[in-house]
Design an enzyme around this catalytic site. Structure first.
Site, PDB file in Angstrom:
ATOM      1  N   GLU A 166     -76.341  -2.679   5.433  1.00 29.83           N
ATOM      2  CA  GLU A 166     -75.890  -2.422   3.993  1.00 29.83           C
ATOM      3  C   GLU A 166     -76.511  -3.275   3.747  1.00 29.83           C
ATOM      4  O   GLU A 166     -77.544  -3.932   2.401  1.00 29.83           O
ATOM      5  CB  GLU A 166     -74.965  -2.891   3.080  1.00 29.83           C
ATOM      6  CG  GLU A 166     -73.613  -1.310   3.614  1.00 29.83           C
ATOM      7  CD  GLU A 166     -73.588  -0.082   3.997  1.00 29.83           C
ATOM      8  OE1 GLU A 166     -73.348   0.048   5.540  1.00 29.83           O
ATOM      9  OE2 GLU A 166     -74.331   0.500   3.092  1.00 29.83           O
TER      10      GLU A 166
ATOM     11  N   GLN B 223     -83.110  -2.104  10.823  1.00 26.51           N
ATOM     12  CA  GLN B 223     -82.438  -2.046  10.426  1.00 26.51           C
ATOM     13  C   GLN B 223     -82.822  -3.083   8.934  1.00 26.51           C
ATOM     14  O   GLN B 223     -82.520  -2.091   7.174  1.00 26.51           O
ATOM     15  CB  GLN B 223     -80.623  -2.485  10.369  1.00 26.51           C
ATOM     16  CG  GLN B 223     -80.696  -1.038  11.822  1.00 26.51           C
ATOM     17  CD  GLN B 223     -79.898   0.231  10.061  1.00 26.51           C
ATOM     18  OE1 GLN B 223     -80.435   1.359  10.243  1.00 26.51           O
ATOM     19  NE2 GLN B 223     -78.708   0.131  10.191  1.00 26.51           N
TER      20      GLN B 223
ATOM     21  N   GLY C 117     -70.226   0.023  12.150  1.00 22.51           N
ATOM     22  CA  GLY C 117     -69.807   0.695  12.934  1.00 22.51           C
ATOM     23  C   GLY C 117     -69.575   0.100  14.077  1.00 22.51           C
ATOM     24  O   GLY C 117     -69.068  -0.070  15.057  1.00 22.51           O
TER      25      GLY C 117
ATOM     26  N   LYS D  52     -71.904  -8.973  11.978  1.00 17.51           N
ATOM     27  CA  LYS D  52     -70.847  -8.741  10.929  1.00 17.51           C
ATOM     28  C   LYS D  52     -71.242  -7.662  10.449  1.00 17.51           C
ATOM     29  O   LYS D  52     -71.078  -6.824   9.241  1.00 17.51           O
ATOM     30  CB  LYS D  52     -70.625  -9.652   9.726  1.00 17.51           C
ATOM     31  CG  LYS D  52     -70.164 -10.740  10.248  1.00 17.51           C
ATOM     32  CD  LYS D  52     -70.115 -11.944   9.099  1.00 17.51           C
ATOM     33  CE  LYS D  52     -70.602 -12.714   9.447  1.00 17.51           C
ATOM     34  NZ  LYS D  52     -70.116 -13.873   8.122  1.00 17.51           N
TER      35      LYS D  52
END
Lengths: 167, 696
Positions: free
Chosen positions: B662, B596, B510, B658
């Protein structure tokens, strides 16, 4: 299905309503009163997203019928801020970045306030155990624990008392 | 090398711009929007795994009163395109898995809809089915490619000869179970059909990771131009891949709204229904063979994967893909085979491929460390490749070794301590390490618009979605630096198909994809209108192609360090401490980024300790709720640290970042498994690491 009259105070406003006996408290809050700040995450009382206070005690509102709230005081996430001033726990969640998607946040805040009512100065482990019925999938929990401890330090217990006293 | 922004706002630890709305309960998720004249949908799901619906009796359902429609394959609105087996909702009598939509009730209120759904009587002609993955099945097949477009198999050198000659070998089978994304917000949609500009229009409020992808997917199903579908997703309660592409429930809502007399239909999935309709991570059986010399230098790496796929729609998770580039091994072979079953449709779950694949490879590396006597950190350092072994391209940056070194230092990694040699009371204590990697993914085609407002402010518009990542916050920071203005001067609009095209919030892509479009639009505004544009000046920018992605191998890396405690009597596992270090390019906002990364680490820890969806021989998912599908709770988590290297990857994008959605989960479960081995001396090769597997 025959409706049942109830009188319930929600966020300091008293409502006289007819509800179906099968209607869950969370559905009454959301669908009838439009208080959609209280969310539904699981249906099985595991996630805690729907946590509200009933007479100052935290309850999972997906596990109560609306008729059981008859004659009681309900506080939802939408009733915490007073005149635009955030409740200390809301402020702590904001400042400590204790949220991401925000879907667990209303229930998490309500349970955190209830936790401090029982234990005004919890250790980290006591916070973790006191909130284990409220799931978060985003944050890794670290900042939530920090927020609750910050709120405890900031005298959230006093804030909680005034909230419940006003309700 | 991409032209880098001058950074002022980027890199600042800013709070979330939507935090106040979220702490006051005023952030509207899809269902939480008030819509006039709403009706309520509830789904009826199949109770067989394969066969045909022979009859549906809705008499009792209608007898309740307040039921507007019971939509079945016999009366449902016909779709123009039924080629996608998952999305062809109610278009035939076929049942392809247990928990598939066989009817939709539309009623006056949610209780009536749910009760009526219970009263719909469905009769089936049941056929034999298969629902349990069998890695030895004769029916395994090789997909044409694996998600999203990787080669199914690779073979470099002579892996068998290298294994035969290796001083040390590892040959083991690793298993990961079905897992469910389980975002806190179940999938929900509000669908309305109206008329706009003389044409039909489908208006959706959806819980989705991408408004434009929903539009693009649904428009052809209903024979509409994309412009006839509008999608809004202002707030989304998490997704983790499960809302990355529209699933059957979104189509069901749109169909239901064809049967509601023109009124909106609110269609929430129950948590239980999300298990069969919202996608899941495929189970895997992975055989890994490693061959190394006496110093632990790899000469052979062979990673074979078997996973399930639904006969209704293929999904081939890229489980072995990261193994192709993770370590320096001259001889490498990877393969993916699928077992097609009568099961719900598998899909994306956080780090598809890397997450389950890293469990197998990184535990195998730990086994190689034990076999060779080389310290597990040192073993990984020794096998760090100078360039991408698969593509031959230079790395844009590969700082795995730095992550391993810094992590070992911060964690207090101990060398030379044999397994099962430390104990604190009843707890056996161990340490574990694992590496992580995730590629820079770029989704092409993003556009953004910038408009000069009065007072030196700017409107910035892009259809990106913030599913909880912090996109709404950091895109403002990126826009501010791209425009050379304070972040407070940016008015960002996202989450709506009326805004310029944006790709999905997924694959850690995103920020790169949307951010690059915003930078392009800001640069266009400056080029076209100068430093002081007139109020109302507008410029659009399209995300440029980045030639560096063809010339460099651009990946994030990371290293996890875990302390595990295992109860010597019961085998219960606790993780009191986890320290992870990441190399992910520039961190746009340390506050949102840390959250995150911690969230990814905890999802990996949760996979290690708890997560497993059972699919039984009847095709059922018997533990299909949060009472029985356990995700980590507060009390499961101990001391966590997420660190990152202070760096910028100038090959990645104008921000030098980057993606971080995940990488936190990749390798995390392996680090826990390796720590439990160190604690107990018992090697567990299947997730989750439950007490029964570790024994006493």
């Amino acid at each position: 299905m025959a409706n049942t009259p109830i009188s319930v105070t929600v966020d300091q406003v008293t409502y006289e309503d007819d509800v179906e006996p099968r209607t869950l408290l969370v559905q009454y809050l959301r669908e009838q009163l439009g208080k959609t700040g209280t969310l539904i995450g699981c249906d099985t009382t595991n996630c805690g997203a729907c946590t509200v206070h009933l007479d100052g005690q935290s309850v999972k509102s997906c596990t109560m019928f609306a008729v059981q709230a008859d004659g009681h005081d309900v506080t939802t996430i939408e009733g915490l801020a007073q005149d635009g001033d955030l409740h200390p726990m809301q402020q702590a969640f904001h400042e400590k970045h204790a949220l991401q998607c925000g879907f667990c946040t209303p229930g998490m805040i309500m349970q955190s306030i209830a936790l401090l009512q029982e234990n005004p100065n919890p250790t980290e482990q006591e916070v973790r155990e006191g909130l284990e019925g409220n799931l978060c999938r985003c944050t890794g929990y670290q900042n939530i624990v920090a927020a609750v401890q910050a709120a405890a330090g900031a005298g959230s217990a006093a804030g909680t008392q005034s909230e419940e006293g006003a309700a | 090398m991409t032209q880098q922004l001058d950074t002022t706002e980027i890199g600042a630890a800013r709070g979330r711009v939507d935090a106040r709305a979220k702490v006051t309960g005023t952030a509207p998720y899809a269902y939480e929007h008030h819509v006039d004249q709403a009706t309520y949908g509830h789904l009826v799901l199949s109770s067989i795994a394969r066969g045909r619906v022979t009859a549906i009796d809705a008499t009792e359902a209608f007898a309740q009163g307040g039921v507007h429609a019971v939509v079945t394959h016999e009366n449902a609105h016909r779709l123009a395109d039924v080629s996608d087996g998952e999305l062809a909702v109610l278009q035939s009598d076929r049942v392809g898995f247990r928990g598939q939509i066989v009817a939709i009730v539309v009623a006056e209120d949610p209780e009536t809809a749910r009760e009526a759904a219970r009263l719909v009587q469905v009769t089936y002609d049941e056929e034999p089915h298969e629902s349990v993955l069998d890695a030895d099945s004769p029916d395994l097949y090789a997909p044409d490619q694996v998600n999203p477009a990787f080669e199914t198999d690779t073979d470099e050198g002579d892996v068998e000869a290298a294994l035969a000659e290796a001083a040390f070998t590892v040959d083991a089978v690793y298993e990961t179970p079905v897992q469910h994304n389980s975002p806190m917000e179940p999938h929900q949609t509000v669908a309305t059909w109206d008329h706009h500009d003389g044409r039909d229009r489908l208006v959706l409020l959806d819980s989705t990771q991408g408004v434009h992808p929903v539009r693009q997917t649904l428009a052809p199903l209903f024979a509409l131009d994309p412009q006839q579908v509008t999608v809004e997703a202002p707030f989304v309660g998490g997704g983790f891949g499960s809302k990355g592409m529209p699933h059957a429930n979104v189509v069901a809502a749109a169909i239901a709204a064809k049967h509601s007399g023109g009124r909106p239909v609110k269609l929430p999935l129950t948590r239980q229904q999300t298990f069969t309709l919202g996608g899941h991570r495929t189970p895997t059986v992975q055989r890994v063979r490693l061959g190394a010399d006496a110093d632990g230098r790899l000469d052979a790496t062979w990673h074979e994967v078997v996973e399930h796929t639904s006969r209704v729609k293929e999904f081939a998770e890229q489980t072995a893909v990261a193994t192709r580039l993770m370590y320096d091994s001259p001889n490498r072979r990877t393969s993916h085979r699928l077992h097609a079953l009568d099961v719900p449709v598998a899909s994306w779950m956080r780090a598809p491929g890397e997450a389950p694949g890293s469990f197998a490879l990184e535990v195998a590396m730990d086994e190689l460390a034990v076999a060779t006597g080389v310290d597990p950190v040192e073993l990984r350092v020794r096998n760090d490749p100078a360039s991408d072994p698969e593509s031959g391209h230079p790395w844009s940056q590969r700082h795995l070794v730095e992550c391993l070194r810094e992590g070992a230092e911060r964690f207090g990694w101990q060398t030379g301590v044999p397994p099962r040699s430390r104990r604190e009371g009843r707890w056996l204590v161990g340490q574990g390490v694992a590496s992580a990697t995730y590629p820079l993914n770029v989704m092409p085609g993003n556009e953004a618009e910038v408009e000069a407002l009065d007072g030196g402010r700017y409107a910035v518009r892009i259809g990106a979605v913030d599913i909880g990542t912090g996109a709404r916050t950091i895109l403002g920071q990126i826009a501010a630096d791209a425009l050379g203005c304070p972040v407070g001067a940016v008015e960002l609009s996202i989450g709506d198909t009326s805004l310029p095209f944006a790709t999905v919030a997924g694959g850690s892509a995103g920020t790169t994809s949307w951010g690059s479009a915003i930078v392009a639009a800001a640069r266009a505004l400056r080029d076209e209108h100068g430093a002081s544009p007139a109020v109302g000046a507008v410029a659009r920018g399209v995300q440029p192609e980045n030639p560096d992605t063809e010339q460099y191998s651009i990946h994030s890396f990371g290293a996890h360090f875990v302390e595990a405690h295992v109860d010597a009597h019961t085998g219960e596992v606790r993780v009191p401490r986890m320290v992870s270090v990441f190399s992910a390019g520039r961190i746009i906002n340390p506050t949102t980024a840390r959250s995150q990364l911690l969230g990814g680490m905890v999802m990996g820890l949760s996979a290690a300790l708890h997560e497993e969806t059972v699919i039984d021989p009847s095709g059922r998912m018997p533990n299909h709720d949060l009472a029985q599908y356990h995700v980590a709770s507060h009390a499961d988590i101990g001391h966590l640290e997420a660190h990152w290297l202070d760096e910028v990857d100038e090959h990645a994008n104008p921000m030098g970042s980057k993606g971080i959605g995940e990488i936190g989960i990749v390798g995390a479960a392996a680090a826990v498994a390796n720590a439990t081995f160190d604690a107990t001396g018992v090697r567990v090769r299947s997730l989750p690491l439950t007490a029964d597997k570790l024994g006493g």
